[in-house]
Design a protein around this motif. Structure first.
Motif, PDB file in Angstrom:
ATOM      1  N   ALA A 213     -11.835  24.841  16.377  1.00  0.00           N
ATOM      2  CA  ALA A 213     -12.532  25.712  15.425  1.00  0.00           C
ATOM      3  C   ALA A 213     -12.246  25.344  13.976  1.00  0.00           C
ATOM      4  CB  ALA A 213     -12.150  27.169  15.676  1.00  0.00           C
ATOM      5  N   ASP A 214     -11.097  24.751  13.686  1.00  0.00           N
ATOM      6  CA  ASP A 214     -10.679  24.516  12.309  1.00  0.00           C
ATOM      7  C   ASP A 214     -10.227  23.072  12.140  1.00  0.00           C
ATOM      8  OD1 ASP A 214      -9.752  24.592   9.754  1.00  0.00           O
ATOM      9  OD2 ASP A 214      -8.090  25.975  10.119  1.00  0.00           O
ATOM     10  N   PRO A 215     -11.040  22.213  11.531  1.00  0.00           N
ATOM     11  CA  PRO A 215     -10.612  20.820  11.306  1.00  0.00           C
ATOM     12  C   PRO A 215      -9.350  20.720  10.451  1.00  0.00           C
ATOM     13  CG  PRO A 215     -12.971  21.072  10.930  1.00  0.00           C
ATOM     14  CD  PRO A 215     -12.405  22.450  11.067  1.00  0.00           C
ATOM     15  N   GLY A 216      -9.157  21.681   9.539  1.00  0.00           N
ATOM     16  CA  GLY A 216      -7.959  21.659   8.715  1.00  0.00           C
ATOM     17  C   GLY A 216      -6.690  21.821   9.539  1.00  0.00           C
ATOM     18  N   PHE A 217      -6.735  22.674  10.567  1.00  0.00           N
ATOM     19  CA  PHE A 217      -5.572  22.829  11.441  1.00  0.00           C
ATOM     20  C   PHE A 217      -5.290  21.543  12.198  1.00  0.00           C
ATOM     21  CE2 PHE A 217      -3.854  23.773  15.675  1.00  0.00           C
ATOM     22  CZ  PHE A 217      -2.684  24.432  15.339  1.00  0.00           C
ATOM     23  N   ALA A 218      -6.342  20.847  12.637  1.00  0.00           N
ATOM     24  CA  ALA A 218      -6.149  19.583  13.343  1.00  0.00           C
ATOM     25  C   ALA A 218      -5.494  18.544  12.440  1.00  0.00           C
ATOM     26  CB  ALA A 218      -7.493  19.067  13.864  1.00  0.00           C
ATOM     27  N   LEU A 219      -5.886  18.504  11.159  1.00  0.00           N
ATOM     28  CA  LEU A 219      -5.273  17.561  10.230  1.00  0.00           C
ATOM     29  C   LEU A 219      -3.813  17.910   9.975  1.00  0.00           C
ATOM     30  CD1 LEU A 219      -8.139  17.118   7.610  1.00  0.00           C
ATOM     31  CD2 LEU A 219      -7.406  15.488   9.363  1.00  0.00           C
ATOM     32  N   ALA A 220      -3.511  19.212   9.835  1.00  0.00           N
ATOM     33  CA  ALA A 220      -2.125  19.624   9.628  1.00  0.00           C
ATOM     34  C   ALA A 220      -1.273  19.304  10.851  1.00  0.00           C
ATOM     35  CB  ALA A 220      -2.069  21.116   9.314  1.00  0.00           C
ATOM     36  N   LEU A 221      -1.830  19.512  12.041  1.00  0.00           N
ATOM     37  CA  LEU A 221      -1.100  19.175  13.262  1.00  0.00           C
ATOM     38  C   LEU A 221      -0.842  17.681  13.342  1.00  0.00           C
ATOM     39  CD1 LEU A 221       0.060  19.951  16.003  1.00  0.00           C
ATOM     40  CD2 LEU A 221      -2.254  19.777  16.955  1.00  0.00           C
ATOM     41  N   ARG A 222      -1.807  16.887  12.934  1.00  0.00           N
ATOM     42  CA  ARG A 222      -1.616  15.443  12.948  1.00  0.00           C
ATOM     43  C   ARG A 222      -0.488  15.021  12.015  1.00  0.00           C
ATOM     44  NH1 ARG A 222      -2.813  10.470  10.982  1.00  0.00           N
ATOM     45  NH2 ARG A 222      -3.802   8.970  12.413  1.00  0.00           N
ATOM     46  N   SER A 223      -0.413  15.646  10.861  1.00  0.00           N
ATOM     47  CA  SER A 223       0.660  15.327   9.911  1.00  0.00           C
ATOM     48  C   SER A 223       2.025  15.673  10.499  1.00  0.00           C
ATOM     49  CB  SER A 223       0.440  16.088   8.598  1.00  0.00           C
ATOM     50  OG  SER A 223      -0.769  15.702   7.985  1.00  0.00           O
ATOM     51  N   ARG A 224       2.121  16.826  11.195  1.00  0.00           N
ATOM     52  CA  ARG A 224       3.392  17.198  11.814  1.00  0.00           C
ATOM     53  C   ARG A 224       3.777  16.214  12.912  1.00  0.00           C
ATOM     54  NH1 ARG A 224       1.151  22.491  11.759  1.00  0.00           N
ATOM     55  NH2 ARG A 224       0.914  22.448  14.032  1.00  0.00           N
ATOM     56  N   LEU A 225       2.786  15.775  13.684  1.00  0.00           N
ATOM     57  CA  LEU A 225       3.078  14.805  14.734  1.00  0.00           C
ATOM     58  C   LEU A 225       3.513  13.474  14.141  1.00  0.00           C
ATOM     59  CD1 LEU A 225       0.156  15.487  17.245  1.00  0.00           C
ATOM     60  CD2 LEU A 225       2.544  16.185  17.447  1.00  0.00           C
ATOM     61  N   GLU A 226       2.924  13.068  13.035  1.00  0.00           N
ATOM     62  CA  GLU A 226       3.349  11.828  12.387  1.00  0.00           C
ATOM     63  C   GLU A 226       4.794  11.922  11.912  1.00  0.00           C
ATOM     64  OE1 GLU A 226       0.444  11.224   9.329  1.00  0.00           O
ATOM     65  OE2 GLU A 226      -0.682   9.794  10.552  1.00  0.00           O
ATOM     66  N   SER A 227       5.152  13.069  11.339  1.00  0.00           N
ATOM     67  CA  SER A 227       6.535  13.258  10.891  1.00  0.00           C
ATOM     68  C   SER A 227       7.496  13.208  12.080  1.00  0.00           C
ATOM     69  CB  SER A 227       6.666  14.589  10.153  1.00  0.00           C
ATOM     70  OG  SER A 227       5.832  14.620   9.006  1.00  0.00           O
ATOM     71  N   GLY A 228       7.124  13.867  13.182  1.00  0.00           N
ATOM     72  CA  GLY A 228       7.966  13.828  14.375  1.00  0.00           C
ATOM     73  C   GLY A 228       8.079  12.438  14.955  1.00  0.00           C
ATOM     74  N   ASP A 230       7.854   9.569  13.294  1.00  0.00           N
ATOM     75  CA  ASP A 230       8.715   8.767  12.429  1.00  0.00           C
ATOM     76  C   ASP A 230      10.181   9.138  12.610  1.00  0.00           C
ATOM     77  OD1 ASP A 230       6.393   7.651  11.507  1.00  0.00           O
ATOM     78  OD2 ASP A 230       6.290   8.863   9.674  1.00  0.00           O
ATOM     79  N   ALA A 231      10.446  10.447  12.758  1.00  0.00           N
ATOM     80  CA  ALA A 231      11.827  10.877  12.962  1.00  0.00           C
ATOM     81  C   ALA A 231      12.371  10.369  14.295  1.00  0.00           C
ATOM     82  CB  ALA A 231      11.913  12.402  12.898  1.00  0.00           C
ATOM     83  N   ALA A 232      11.526  10.414  15.343  1.00  0.00           N
ATOM     84  CA  ALA A 232      11.962   9.919  16.647  1.00  0.00           C
ATOM     85  C   ALA A 232      12.216   8.420  16.608  1.00  0.00           C
ATOM     86  CB  ALA A 232      10.915  10.255  17.706  1.00  0.00           C
ATOM     87  N   GLY A 233      11.379   7.691  15.869  1.00  0.00           N
ATOM     88  CA  GLY A 233      11.610   6.260  15.748  1.00  0.00           C
ATOM     89  C   GLY A 233      12.901   5.947  15.010  1.00  0.00           C
ATOM     90  N   ALA A 234      13.177   6.730  13.958  1.00  0.00           N
ATOM     91  CA  ALA A 234      14.411   6.502  13.203  1.00  0.00           C
ATOM     92  C   ALA A 234      15.638   6.817  14.049  1.00  0.00           C
ATOM     93  CB  ALA A 234      14.409   7.367  11.942  1.00  0.00           C
ATOM     94  N   ALA A 235      15.496   7.776  14.996  1.00  0.00           N
ATOM     95  CA  ALA A 235      16.614   8.134  15.872  1.00  0.00           C
ATOM     96  C   ALA A 235      16.653   7.273  17.124  1.00  0.00           C
ATOM     97  CB  ALA A 235      16.519   9.609  16.257  1.00  0.00           C
ATOM     98  N   LEU A 236      15.827   6.222  17.178  1.00  0.00           N
ATOM     99  CA  LEU A 236      15.764   5.292  18.311  1.00  0.00           C
ATOM    100  C   LEU A 236      15.294   5.964  19.593  1.00  0.00           C
ATOM    101  CD1 LEU A 236      19.044   3.212  17.706  1.00  0.00           C
ATOM    102  CD2 LEU A 236      16.753   2.860  16.769  1.00  0.00           C
ATOM    103  N   GLU A 237      14.577   7.089  19.468  1.00  0.00           N
ATOM    104  CA  GLU A 237      13.997   7.754  20.634  1.00  0.00           C
ATOM    105  C   GLU A 237      12.573   7.240  20.821  1.00  0.00           C
ATOM    106  OE1 GLU A 237      14.234  11.909  19.876  1.00  0.00           O
ATOM    107  OE2 GLU A 237      16.430  11.959  19.787  1.00  0.00           O
ATOM    108  N   TYR A 238      12.485   6.041  21.344  1.00  0.00           N
ATOM    109  CA  TYR A 238      11.205   5.343  21.363  1.00  0.00           C
ATOM    110  C   TYR A 238      10.203   5.952  22.344  1.00  0.00           C
ATOM    111  CZ  TYR A 238      13.840   1.898  18.707  1.00  0.00           C
ATOM    112  OH  TYR A 238      14.606   1.282  17.752  1.00  0.00           O
TER     113      TYR A 238
END
Length: 475
Positions: A213-228, A230-238
């Motif tokens: 229903a809300d493209p803005g929510f999908a974009l915000a969710l994508r940003s959170r997933l990108e942050s997660g 990157d954090a998982a990659g930095a912690a070697l949780e591949y």
């Protein structure tokens, strides 16, 4: 020696192939015609910008070449017609008659009264996205849509991106059961064996509904997933980083499919002014959240003119309050006709945004317009917003699409409307940035100005979203 016939001789008169039951006073004007059999049964409904030429053309040249049309003409015994002041009014009247009467010899629009819906049934403890043709009460609906393929693709992407089940029927979790293959490859959370709780699963469904229903929510969710990720990659949780990347890819796929589901005109209300068949009169047609209301005739002048315009606006606002979330199947065809006309630049008419204009402003803008039929707006330059002429929408749209296609972003904001980036194939964009009337609306409200036919240059606001509210600049 052959005898020369005089002009008064009966043999010198050439009989017209047009039968006597065709009215002789058909005008050279746009309108709708309906062939009827004995008893008044509608056989075929059509429209034309020239009623007289179109109807009489059925009988010249030896008759119709198409066997189906020839059969219809052989059965016809009566013609009903109605002149209109514009081609849009004729198309809407044609669609109304076809959907209501379903004439035997009409092929187009007969099945447009039915559509496909993407349904979420909250009464199910573990709901899943379903594509249905007969919507049910009490469910969350998206649609209707012309075909089944597009909502089916979106349903599959939603299941993968948000971890929803794809198995049919209602579930009764059984911890002793055996999950399906989808759980083994990480595509299903297996609520059937209790691997995911009821509350957590329904939260996933709520996120999926919000993303649809809300493209803005999908974009915000994508940003959170990108942050997660990157954090998982930095912690070697591949493995976790890889799973988040797959979700990001599925969200991107959802954005690519959003063009098939989006109905941007459904979120707005418009008042359309068209010329009337009678000189000086107007026809007002309101489209409210995708629903086209019955037309109203407005007299050229007099004490009741302002009240009639106010009544039309009031009826539109009441219909807006009562509008359901999903369109009724019978409302599909009129909404598509009007939205297509708006995307083409509203030729021969004027558009007033009821979300941004008061009833009095609509009346004043309507009074300031020319009152000669056909002279409301130059074809291809429909008036938008406060009734003033907008720049050439076709040129603007072409430049806008070319600009967005070169951007490495997921979506673009223009005048308060969010547009997905077009998917690009070998031959260029496979679908345009739509809809054109919203681009024209942003232009009419002064959010942007076309100063060059092919070049747009606007500063970026963020790496993922570009705002066009600062206007267009020459290269």
């Amino acid at each position: 020696m052959a005898r020369k016939l005089s002009p008064d001789s009966p043999r010198a008169t050439r009989r017209s192939p047009v039968p006597d039951w065709v009215p002789a006073d058909l005008p050279h004007a746009p309108g709708v015609y309906q062939f009827e059999a004995d008893g008044g049964t509608a056989l075929y409904v059509g429209k034309s910008v020239d009623l007289r030429r179109r109807v009489r053309g059925y009988f010249y040249g030896g008759g119709p070449a198409c066997a189906r049309t020839a059969e219809m003409i052989a059965l016809a015994r009566r013609l009903e017609w109605r002149a209109t002041g514009s081609d849009l009014e004729a198309r809407l009247e044609e669609a109304r008659r076809i959907v209501a009467g379903r004439p035997r010899y009409n092929r187009t629009l007969r099945n447009r009264a039915r559509g496909w819906y993407l349904e979420i049934d909250w009464r199910d403890p573990f709901p899943r996205p379903r594509v249905v043709r007969a919507p049910r009460r009490g469910t969350r609906l998206f649609g209707p849509y012309r075909g089944r393929a597009a909502p089916e693709r979106v349903a599959r992407v939603i299941e993968r991106a948000f971890g929803l089940r794809s198995c049919p029927g209602r579930l009764r979790p059984d911890p002793a059961g055996s999950p399906c293959l989808a759980h083994g490859i990480g595509l299903c959370p297996a609520p059937c064996i209790g691997a995911v709780g009821l509350s957590e699963y329904r939260e996933r469904v709520e996120d999926a509904v919000r993303a649809l229903a809300d493209p803005g929510f999908a974009l915000a969710l994508r940003s959170r997933l990108e942050s997660g990720r990157d954090a998982a990659g930095a912690a070697l949780e591949y493995e976790r980083a890889s799973a988040l990347q797959r979700r990001i890819a599925w969200l991107d796929e959802l954005e690519e499919e959003r063009g098939a589901l989006d109905r941007p005109w459904i979120g707005r209300s418009w008042m359309i002014a068209l010329p009337h068949a009678r000189p000086g009169w107007r026809v007002l047609i309101a489209m409210v959240r995708g629903r086209v209301l019955p037309s109203r005739e407005i007299a050229p002048e007099g004490p009741g003119r302002a009240a009639a315009v106010a009544d039309a606006c009031y009826a539109a606002r009441v219909a807006e309050l009562r509008a359901e979330a999903a369109l009724d199947p019978a409302e599909i065809a009129p909404g598509l006709i009007v939205s297509g006309w708006m995307m083409d630049g509203a030729p021969g008419g004027r558009i007033f945004d009821l979300d941004r204009m008061t009833d009095a402003e609509v009346g004043r803008a309507l009074d300031s317009a020319p009152r000669v039929p056909g002279e409301d707006v130059t074809p291809g330059r429909g008036g938008v917003g406060t009734g003033g002429p907008a720049p050439d929408v076709a040129v603007m749209t072409s430049a806008f699409e070319a600009f967005v296609a070169d951007l490495d972003v997921g979506s673009v904001e223009l005048g308060g409307h969010l547009f997905p980036r077009p998917a690009v194939g070998a031959d260029g964009p496979v679908r345009p940035v739509q809809p054109r009337h919203l681009i024209a609306d942003a232009i009419g409200r002064g959010h942007c100005h076309l100063e060059h036919e092919s070049t747009l240059r606007i500063p970026a606001r963020s790496p993922k979203t570009i705002s066009y509210n600062d206007g267009l600049r020459k290269a």
